[in-house]
Design an enzyme around this catalytic site. Structure first.
Site, PDB file in Angstrom:
ATOM      1  CG  LEU A 154      -2.077   1.024   1.118  1.00 34.44           C
ATOM      2  CD1 LEU A 154      -3.154   0.538   0.156  1.00 34.44           C
ATOM      3  CD2 LEU A 154      -2.696   1.307   2.482  1.00 34.44           C
ATOM      4  NE  ARG A 156       4.308   8.249  -4.453  1.00 34.90           N
ATOM      5  CZ  ARG A 156       5.504   8.549  -3.922  1.00 34.90           C
ATOM      6  NH1 ARG A 156       5.592   9.446  -2.985  1.00 34.90           N
ATOM      7  NH2 ARG A 156       6.593   7.958  -4.360  1.00 34.90           N
ATOM      8  CB  ILE A 157       0.821   2.478  -7.356  1.00 35.87           C
ATOM      9  CG1 ILE A 157       1.689   3.445  -8.173  1.00 35.87           C
ATOM     10  CG2 ILE A 157       0.002   1.575  -8.274  1.00 35.87           C
ATOM     11  CD1 ILE A 157       2.750   2.782  -9.042  1.00 35.87           C
ATOM     12  NE  ARG A 177       9.416  -3.578   3.768  1.00 34.80           N
ATOM     13  CZ  ARG A 177      10.326  -3.015   3.012  1.00 34.80           C
ATOM     14  NH1 ARG A 177      11.560  -3.436   3.063  1.00 34.80           N
ATOM     15  NH2 ARG A 177      10.023  -2.033   2.188  1.00 34.80           N
ATOM     16  NE  ARG A 234       9.720  -3.270 -12.165  1.00 36.06           N
ATOM     17  CZ  ARG A 234       9.028  -2.183 -12.538  1.00 36.06           C
ATOM     18  NH1 ARG A 234       7.741  -2.272 -12.850  1.00 36.06           N
ATOM     19  NH2 ARG A 234       9.621  -1.015 -12.621  1.00 36.06           N
ATOM     20  CD  GLU A 263       7.585  -7.472 -18.024  1.00 33.92           C
ATOM     21  OE1 GLU A 263       8.191  -6.466 -18.434  1.00 33.92           O
ATOM     22  OE2 GLU A 263       6.803  -7.445 -17.079  1.00 33.92           O
ATOM     23  CG  HIS A 281       5.829  -3.543 -18.058  1.00 34.61           C
ATOM     24  ND1 HIS A 281       6.942  -4.055 -17.453  1.00 34.61           N
ATOM     25  CD2 HIS A 281       5.515  -2.435 -17.338  1.00 34.61           C
ATOM     26  CE1 HIS A 281       7.299  -3.298 -16.435  1.00 34.61           C
ATOM     27  NE2 HIS A 281       6.435  -2.302 -16.347  1.00 34.61           N
TER      28      HIS A 281
HETATM   29  C1  8YV Z   1       6.881   1.430 -17.374  1.00 31.94           C
HETATM   30  C2  8YV Z   1       7.280   1.086 -14.846  1.00 31.94           C
HETATM   31  O1  8YV Z   1       5.662   1.164 -18.007  1.00 31.94           O
HETATM   32  O2  8YV Z   1       7.689   3.192 -13.902  1.00 31.94           O
HETATM   33  C3  8YV Z   1       7.891   1.996 -13.828  1.00 31.94           C
HETATM   34  O3  8YV Z   1       8.598   1.491 -12.939  1.00 31.94           O
HETATM   35  O4  8YV Z   1       7.337  -0.091 -14.731  1.00 31.94           O
HETATM   36  C4  8YV Z   1       6.497   1.673 -15.964  1.00 31.94           C
HETATM   37  O5  8YV Z   1       6.289   3.014 -15.836  1.00 31.94           O
HETATM   38  C5  8YV Z   1       7.825   0.347 -17.687  1.00 31.94           C
HETATM   39  O6  8YV Z   1       9.081   0.594 -17.190  1.00 31.94           O
HETATM   40  C6  8YV Z   1       7.856   0.053 -19.165  1.00 31.94           C
HETATM   41  O7  8YV Z   1       8.833  -0.857 -19.463  1.00 31.94           O
END
Ligand code: 8YV
Length: 316
Positions: A154, A156-157, A177, A234, A263, A281
C-alpha cells in the site's frame, strides 16, 4: 556562451525527449557508442549526471567509470535496475518519476481485474468472431462490486487502487512490512492471511530481491479457486511457475497480469487460458503520463545542474 553541461544518456527515452536533451546539453549517448562502456575510456571526465530509465538501468560498473558523477536521473517509478547502493556509497543522488503515473497504473489494475473477473477480452473475441450468433449466450462470469480486495504494497499506487475500490463498494485490506498510520484499510500482518481473506489480490509493491516470489504457491492456494490475482508491479513478485500450475489445476480462479517474470516471454500455458487477462507492461503507457514522466526527468536534471538538487529523490 557558457559551456553546456556534459551528461551521459544510457538509452533512448523517445525521440522527443532525446532531442530536448541534445538541444540543451552535451550528451554522450551510450547506446550509440560503438564498443559501449568499454569504449568510453577518457571521454567520461566532466560528466556529472546520467540520464537513464528503469528499462535501461545503471549498473555499478557504469557508475565506477564516471569519476565526476553526482546525479542519476531515471525515468520510471521502479529503480530495481539501478545500483542505488553503489551510487549512494559515493554520494551520488538518484531520482525516479513517482506520483505522475499513479492514476494510470491504478486504472490499468482495475482494467485487468475487470477483464479477468468479467472476461471482457474473451467476450470481445466472442462477439468479433461471430460466436454470439453461432453459439448464443456467453458463459456467466464473476461479480466484482461489493467484494474484498487485498493489496500487497500500500504505497502511492496501492492507495490509488484502493480509492477506486470504494467506488465499487469494496472492503479493502493490505499487507506491507508494517501497518501504515492514518489509512482507513484493514492491515493484515500475514500475506497468506490477506490472500485467504481476499476475493482479489492486487500486487502493487516494488520489485527487486526483497520482494522476489513473495506471492508463493502457499499464498496462491490461500487465494483459492475463486480468487483472482492482479499484478501491475513486477513479474518477479509472483512465483510464476507456481501461478501457472495453480491456474492450470483450477486451484487459482484467475489472473490479470501487466507484468511477467521474464518479459517479454509469456509462459505458453497462459495463452490458452480464458481466466487470464494479459497486457504487455503498459501501466504508465498513456500519452499524458509518459509526457509527464519525461518532463519530470528533465526537471530533475535541470534542478540538479542549477545547483538546487534533485526533486524526486530515491531514499537511501
Ligand atoms: C513502465 C514502470 O511502463 O515506472 C515503472 O517502474 O514499470 C512503468 O512506468 C515500464 O518501465 C515500461 O517498461
Amino acid at each position: 556562451m557558457p559551456e553546456r553541461a556534459r551528461i551521459l544518456q544510457v538509452g533512448t527515452l523517445g525521440d522527443e525527449t532525446d532531442a530536448t536533451l541534445q538541444a540543451q546539453y552535451d550528451v554522450l549517448r551510450l547506446w550509440e557508442t560503438p564498443g559501449g562502456l568499454d569504449a568510453l575510456a577518457e571521454r567520461t571526465a566532466g560528466i556529472t549526471a546520467v540520464v537513464t530509465s528503469v528499462r535501461h538501468g545503471c549498473r555499478a560498473d557504469l557508475i565506477a567509470r564516471l569519476p565526476d558523477l553526482r546525479a542519476i536521473c531515471s525515468w520510471g517509478v521502479g529503480y530495481e535496475t539501478i545500483d542505488v547502493a553503489a551510487a549512494h556509497a559515493r554520494g551520488i543522488a538518484v531520482s525516479n518519476t513517482p506520483e505522475v503515473l499513479d492514476d494510470c497504473v491504478a486504472d490499468l489494475a482495475w482494467a485487468l481485474l475487470l477483464a479477468a473477473a468479467r472476461r471482457t477480452s474473451v467476450a470481445d473475441r466472442y462477439v468479433k468472431t461471430g460466436q454470439w450468433r453461432s453459439i448464443g449466450a456467453f458463459p456467466l462470469s464473476t461479480r466484482v462490486s461489493g467484494k474484498r480486495m487485498g493489496i500487497l504494497g500500500l504505497g502511492r499506487i496501492g492507495e490509488a487502487i484502493a480509492r477506486r475500490g470504494s467506488g465499487f463498494g469494496m472492503e479493502i485490506g493490505y499487507h506491507n512490512r508494517r501497518a501504515r498510520a492514518g489509512v482507513p484499510y484493514r492491515y493484515v500482518e500475514s500475506l497468506v492471511e490477506l490472500a485467504r481473506w481476499s476475493d482479489f489480490l492486487v500486487v502493487a509493491c516494488e520489485g527487486g530481491p526483497a520482494t522476489r516470489h513473495l506471492v508463493s504457491a502457499e499464498v496462491l492456494d490461500a487465494l483459492g479457486p475463486r480468487g483472482i490475482v492482479v499484478n501491475i508491479a513486477r513479474g518477479s513478485v509472483i512465483d510464476e511457475a507456481a501461478m501457472v500450475r495453480a491456474l492450470a489445476e483450477g486451484r487459482l480462479g484467475g489472473a490479470g497480469l501487466d507484468v511477467l517474470e521474464h518479459e517479454p516471454a509469456v509462459p505458453p500455458e497462459l495463452l490458452g487460458m480464458d481466466q487470464v487477462a494479459l497486457t504487455p507492461h503498459v501501466g504508465s503507457a498513456t500519452h499524458e503520463t509518459r509526457r509527464e514522466m519525461a518532463q519530470l526527468v528533465l526537471d530533475n536534471l535541470a534542478s540538479f545542474l542549477a545547483g538546487r538538487g534533485l526533486l524526486t529523490l530515491v531514499a537511501a
